[in-house]
Design a protein around this motif. Structure first.
Motif, PDB file in Angstrom:
ATOM      1  N   LYS A 133       6.080  -3.859  -8.670  1.00  0.00           N
ATOM      2  CA  LYS A 133       7.266  -4.308  -7.936  1.00  0.00           C
ATOM      3  C   LYS A 133       8.001  -3.157  -7.263  1.00  0.00           C
ATOM      4  O   LYS A 133       8.607  -3.341  -6.201  1.00  0.00           O
ATOM      5  CB  LYS A 133       8.217  -5.036  -8.893  1.00  0.00           C
ATOM      6  CG  LYS A 133       7.714  -6.403  -9.337  1.00  0.00           C
ATOM      7  CD  LYS A 133       8.747  -7.097 -10.215  1.00  0.00           C
ATOM      8  CE  LYS A 133       8.253  -8.473 -10.645  1.00  0.00           C
ATOM      9  NZ  LYS A 133       9.254  -9.173 -11.508  1.00  0.00           N
TER      10      LYS A 133
ATOM     11  N   ARG B  23       5.668  -6.429  -2.366  1.00  0.00           N
ATOM     12  CA  ARG B  23       6.518  -7.586  -2.072  1.00  0.00           C
ATOM     13  C   ARG B  23       5.830  -8.897  -2.429  1.00  0.00           C
ATOM     14  O   ARG B  23       6.490  -9.869  -2.798  1.00  0.00           O
ATOM     15  CB  ARG B  23       6.879  -7.604  -0.584  1.00  0.00           C
ATOM     16  CG  ARG B  23       7.737  -6.443  -0.110  1.00  0.00           C
ATOM     17  CD  ARG B  23       9.171  -6.603  -0.501  1.00  0.00           C
ATOM     18  NE  ARG B  23       9.838  -7.702   0.182  1.00  0.00           N
ATOM     19  CZ  ARG B  23      11.123  -7.979   0.083  1.00  0.00           C
ATOM     20  NH1 ARG B  23      11.895  -7.236  -0.694  1.00  0.00           N
ATOM     21  NH2 ARG B  23      11.656  -8.999   0.737  1.00  0.00           N
TER      22      ARG B  23
ATOM     23  N   ASP C  14      14.168  -7.511   4.970  1.00  0.00           N
ATOM     24  CA  ASP C  14      13.653  -7.344   3.616  1.00  0.00           C
ATOM     25  C   ASP C  14      13.987  -5.960   3.085  1.00  0.00           C
ATOM     26  O   ASP C  14      13.434  -5.523   2.087  1.00  0.00           O
ATOM     27  CB  ASP C  14      12.140  -7.573   3.575  1.00  0.00           C
ATOM     28  CG  ASP C  14      11.393  -6.671   4.540  1.00  0.00           C
ATOM     29  OD1 ASP C  14      12.046  -5.819   5.177  1.00  0.00           O
ATOM     30  OD2 ASP C  14      10.161  -6.820   4.654  1.00  0.00           O
TER      31      ASP C  14
ATOM     32  N   GLY D  84       7.516  -2.474  -3.598  1.00  0.00           N
ATOM     33  CA  GLY D  84       8.161  -3.344  -2.630  1.00  0.00           C
ATOM     34  C   GLY D  84       9.653  -3.136  -2.515  1.00  0.00           C
ATOM     35  O   GLY D  84      10.349  -3.979  -1.930  1.00  0.00           O
ATOM     36  N   GLN D  85      10.152  -2.038  -3.057  1.00  0.00           N
ATOM     37  CA  GLN D  85      11.586  -1.743  -2.988  1.00  0.00           C
ATOM     38  C   GLN D  85      11.851  -0.617  -1.999  1.00  0.00           C
ATOM     39  O   GLN D  85      10.989   0.239  -1.769  1.00  0.00           O
ATOM     40  CB  GLN D  85      12.103  -1.355  -4.370  1.00  0.00           C
ATOM     41  CG  GLN D  85      11.962  -2.471  -5.402  1.00  0.00           C
ATOM     42  CD  GLN D  85      12.290  -2.022  -6.818  1.00  0.00           C
ATOM     43  OE1 GLN D  85      12.504  -0.844  -7.064  1.00  0.00           O
ATOM     44  NE2 GLN D  85      12.328  -2.968  -7.751  1.00  0.00           N
TER      45      GLN D  85
ATOM     46  N   THR E  12       8.174 -12.997   2.882  1.00  0.00           N
ATOM     47  CA  THR E  12       9.156 -12.515   1.931  1.00  0.00           C
ATOM     48  C   THR E  12      10.543 -12.994   2.302  1.00  0.00           C
ATOM     49  O   THR E  12      11.532 -12.575   1.735  1.00  0.00           O
ATOM     50  CB  THR E  12       9.148 -10.980   1.890  1.00  0.00           C
ATOM     51  OG1 THR E  12       9.541 -10.475   3.161  1.00  0.00           O
ATOM     52  CG2 THR E  12       7.800 -10.433   1.535  1.00  0.00           C
TER      53      THR E  12
ATOM     54  N   SER F 284       3.998  -3.932   1.299  1.00  0.00           N
ATOM     55  CA  SER F 284       3.716  -5.355   1.452  1.00  0.00           C
ATOM     56  C   SER F 284       3.040  -5.928   0.212  1.00  0.00           C
ATOM     57  O   SER F 284       3.366  -7.031  -0.240  1.00  0.00           O
ATOM     58  CB  SER F 284       2.827  -5.575   2.683  1.00  0.00           C
ATOM     59  OG  SER F 284       2.481  -6.933   2.828  1.00  0.00           O
TER      60      SER F 284
END
Length: 480
Positions: free
Chosen positions: A342, A336, A27, A345-346, A17, A333
């Motif tokens: 989505k 990401r 990240d 992955g935040q 990432t 993961s």
């Protein structure tokens, strides 16, 4: 999908990432785990409630030969951890083996094993919450069991949501209590075996060779015992996920990988050897009260049952804490990498993947409800269909390491700081051993249903992954 996956070698290792994993995460994840957190997570990760309670069933099945069962299962885990350590030290990742499978075998592999691993841990949340609630209800019967399950889930969810440092601090003390407890047991039981304690006599090898001999149920019982104990080692790999949120992941992964041999040797083989030396393997108390309580009662330790309840509750809370952390980081993961929504992955302003945590705990709460409303149907299915995931994970790690080793040697040989012993021969030997265990589960009447359901769920997730992969490829072709 590239036939020859590569890892970018310009700059520090990346988790896929774009983050610099040599100096902590970039990240969005918070580098909040300290070295002492990682050290205790690594040491305590192999000590679960299954060791304190579930090992009694293994002793009943194999007699003193359970030591061979533990040795074989432990050897398998040591080799798998060495392979995982090799990949993780070269390229630390919040997705660990799922991310490596993605690169080495294909996106379908990372998707499948990532979601199966997430599924395993959210089911474990329900199992451990119920077990912990059972102990607490025994102490405070005025509070219903479901309420205790809700309380422990809420408390540990809040812990994980605050910061990764909060998770690390809780786990440091949980793991510390487990380590002190098992170390104290080994010292006390060891003194009792040699007749050093007051009112005790040296027991010798009578219980190891009497009552039908070392293998009272025959050599085949070693494999039956192995099926009962192998899954208690699940959790050893957590440190490779957690290391990604530390300041020096490579150092901590190397340290954890190198120490796994003595951890398994002392905590599992050492303590179980003392139990079957102190007690006849067919003593009813081993199954009724658990092997450690039975051993402490024989030695004459007062209130052994209450003491062990406290230790088991600590192990349960530790497993809950780590299970929620592990499931959420795997979901993070996957998010990401585009294999989950989505939002997974935040991270929030505290560097915590809050959506991934909430989604994991939500499924855990649902599973807890099923454990009370439909224990023999829905929850039984969840439990059995996730039971063999450990073996699937270990197989994927083996096959990923075979491919990743060549990639690392080609693209970034300087990062090969942890090496698998006798590569590739021991890797192939480990694959053979795992496949043998899988085959025996199909043969064993008690393991067959668990394996069939686990394979069915695995195939379903794999099919979804392949369909999504083909869809992405078509969209990419249209855009091109």
């Amino acid at each position: 999908m590239s036939a020859q996956p590569t890892i970018t070698v310009e700059g520090p290792p990346s988790d896929g990432t774009g983050r610099d994993s040599s100096s902590g995460p970039s990240d969005g994840l918070q580098a909040g785990l300290k070295n002492r957190h990682l050290s205790m997570i690594a040491i305590g990760g192999v000590i679960g409630a299954g060791l304190f309670v579930g090992s009694g069933a293994g002793i009943k099945a194999a007699g003193p030969g359970i030591l061979v069962s533990y040795a074989l299962a432990g050897l398998m885990v040591v080799l798998v951890m060495r392979m995982l350590g090799e990949m993780a030290a070269a390229d630390p990742s919040s997705g660990s083996f799922s991310a490596y499978a993605d690169r080495a075998l294909g996106r379908w592999a990372g998707f499948t094993i990532g979601w199966l691993y997430w599924f395993f841990w959210v089911v474990v949340l329900a199992v451990e919450a119920t077990a912990g609630a059972g102990i607490l209800t025994g102490w405070v019967p005025g509070v219903p069991q479901w309420a205790w399950a809700l309380i422990v889930m809420v408390v540990l969810t809040a812990t994980n949501l605050v910061s990764v440092g909060s998770y690390g601090e809780f786990e440091f003390w949980f793991a510390g209590i487990k380590v002190v407890a098992i170390a104290a047991f080994i010292v006390i039981a060891g003194l009792a075996v040699f007749g050093v304690l007051p009112d005790t006599e040296a027991v010798g090898l009578t219980n190891l060779t009497g009552e039908g001999g070392f293998l009272p149920n025959g050599p085949g019982a070693i494999l039956s015992g192995m099926l009962l104990v192998v899954f208690s080692f699940m959790g050893s790999e957590i440190v490779t996920l957690a290391a990604g949120e530390s300041a020096d992941p490579v150092k901590m992964i190397s340290k954890a990988t190198n120490s796994v041999i003595w951890r398994i040797g002392i905590f599992y083989l050492g303590s179980i050897a003392l139990v079957v030396t102190l007690l006849p393997w067919n003593a009813p108390a081993i199954v009724k009260h658990g092997p450690y309580v039975a051993a402490l009662d024989v030695i004459g330790i007062p209130h052994a049952g209450t003491v062990m309840d406290v230790i088991v509750l600590t192990a349960v809370l530790s497993c809950l804490n780590s299970g929620l952390y592990t499931a959420s980081r795997m979901a993070f993961s996957l998010g990401r990498r585009g294999d989950a929504p989505k939002s997974f992955g935040q991270v929030n302003k505290r560097g915590v993947p809050a959506v991934a945590i909430w989604s994991s705990v939500a499924f855990g709460f649902i599973a807890v409800i099923f454990n009370y409303t439909s224990p023999d149907t829905v929850f039984d299915f969840l439990l059995k269909s996730s039971g063999a995931v450990a073996l699937f994970v270990w197989l994927v790690i083996c096959f990923s390491q075979l491919r990743m080793r060549k990639i690392i040697e080609r693209d970034m040989p300087e990062r090969l700081t942890v090496k698998m012993w006798l590569y590739p021969y021991l890797t192939y030997a480990t694959i053979t051993l795992i496949l043998f265990v899988v085959g025996y589960m199909f043969y064993d009447k008690d393991g067959r249903q668990q394996m069939v359901l686990s394979v069915a769920v695995g195939v379903l997730v794999l099919a979804i992954g392949l369909v999504l992969d083909q869809r992405r490829n078509r969209l990419a072709a249209v855009k091109a």
